[in-house]
Design a protein around this motif. Structure first.
Motif, PDB file in Angstrom:
ATOM      1  N   ASN A   1      -5.472  -1.596  -0.188  1.00  0.00           N
ATOM      2  CA  ASN A   1      -6.694  -2.087  -0.854  1.00  0.00           C
ATOM      3  C   ASN A   1      -7.908  -1.194  -0.528  1.00  0.00           C
ATOM      4  N   HIS A   2      -7.752   0.108  -0.599  1.00  0.00           N
ATOM      5  CA  HIS A   2      -8.802   1.094  -0.329  1.00  0.00           C
ATOM      6  C   HIS A   2      -9.255   1.090   1.131  1.00  0.00           C
ATOM      7  N   ILE A   3      -8.424   0.580   2.023  1.00  0.00           N
ATOM      8  CA  ILE A   3      -8.726   0.550   3.451  1.00  0.00           C
ATOM      9  C   ILE A   3      -7.654   1.354   4.176  1.00  0.00           C
ATOM     10  N   THR A   4      -8.077   2.336   4.970  1.00  0.00           N
ATOM     11  CA  THR A   4      -7.143   3.174   5.728  1.00  0.00           C
ATOM     12  C   THR A   4      -7.002   2.597   7.128  1.00  0.00           C
TER      13      THR A   4
ATOM     14  N   ARG B   1      -2.791   3.290   3.561  1.00  0.00           N
ATOM     15  CA  ARG B   1      -3.945   2.740   2.843  1.00  0.00           C
ATOM     16  C   ARG B   1      -3.513   1.477   2.110  1.00  0.00           C
TER      17      ARG B   1
ATOM     18  N   GLY C   1       0.833  -1.184   0.000  1.00  0.00           N
ATOM     19  CA  GLY C   1       0.000   0.000   0.000  1.00  0.00           C
ATOM     20  C   GLY C   1       0.871   1.238   0.000  1.00  0.00           C
TER      21      GLY C   1
END
Length: 160
Positions: A121-124, A119, A106
């Motif tokens: 895979n679009h996860i923070t 971040r 990321g």
């Protein structure tokens, strides 16, 4: 004698009002509570200076009136309009719940000094640097997942 009774009644009514305001309306110890205590002590001392029987009647009636109003206010539920009723129904998910795994790559969203945001895979998530500081917008890889944060390392350090 009538003037003395009027003064005693005034002092005790003011004391009861101020003490109830302190309990139900004003947070902490404020001037209302201190003033109410001073009025109550002053009224009782003045009542006993008039006559011991007047002092006894003043103490008993003040306790009964205060207790009655206190219980009435509690049962009336009149303060439900000003009380906080918000429920927190949100949850905190761990990186494992978000399907993050060791080895996922990321980018950092903030400087990891040594903790910051990253971040994957679009996860923070909250990320912790393994060795030193990592600047913002630097590619990183997950080297460990512990609790609610992930341990990351700079991709350039792994490839070399």
């Amino acid at each position: 004698m009538a003037t003395d009774i009027i003064i005693i009644i005034f002092l005790m009514v003011a004391a009861i009002f101020l003490i109830l305001a302190e309990i139900f309306l004003l947070p902490g110890i404020t001037i209302a509570g201190i003033g109410g205590a001073l009025f109550a002590v002053g009224g009782i001392i003045f009542a006993y200076s008039v006559n011991p029987m007047t002092g006894n009647i003043t103490v008993m009636s003040s306790v009964l009136v205060f207790g009655g109003i206190f219980i009435w206010l509690l049962r009336r539920d009149s303060f439900s309009r000003v009380s906080l009723k918000a429920n927190i129904d949100s949850t905190v998910s761990s990186p494992k719940d978000e399907n993050l795994h060791v080895g996922d790559s990321g980018v950092t969203l903030s400087r990891l000094a040594p903790v910051g945001r990253a971040r994957f895979n679009h996860i923070t998530v909250e990320a912790r640097s393994v060795n030193g500081f990592i600047d913002e917008n630097t590619p990183v890889v997950i080297t460990g997942i512990d609790g609610f944060s992930v341990t990351v390392e700079n991709i350039n350090n792994i490839n070399t």
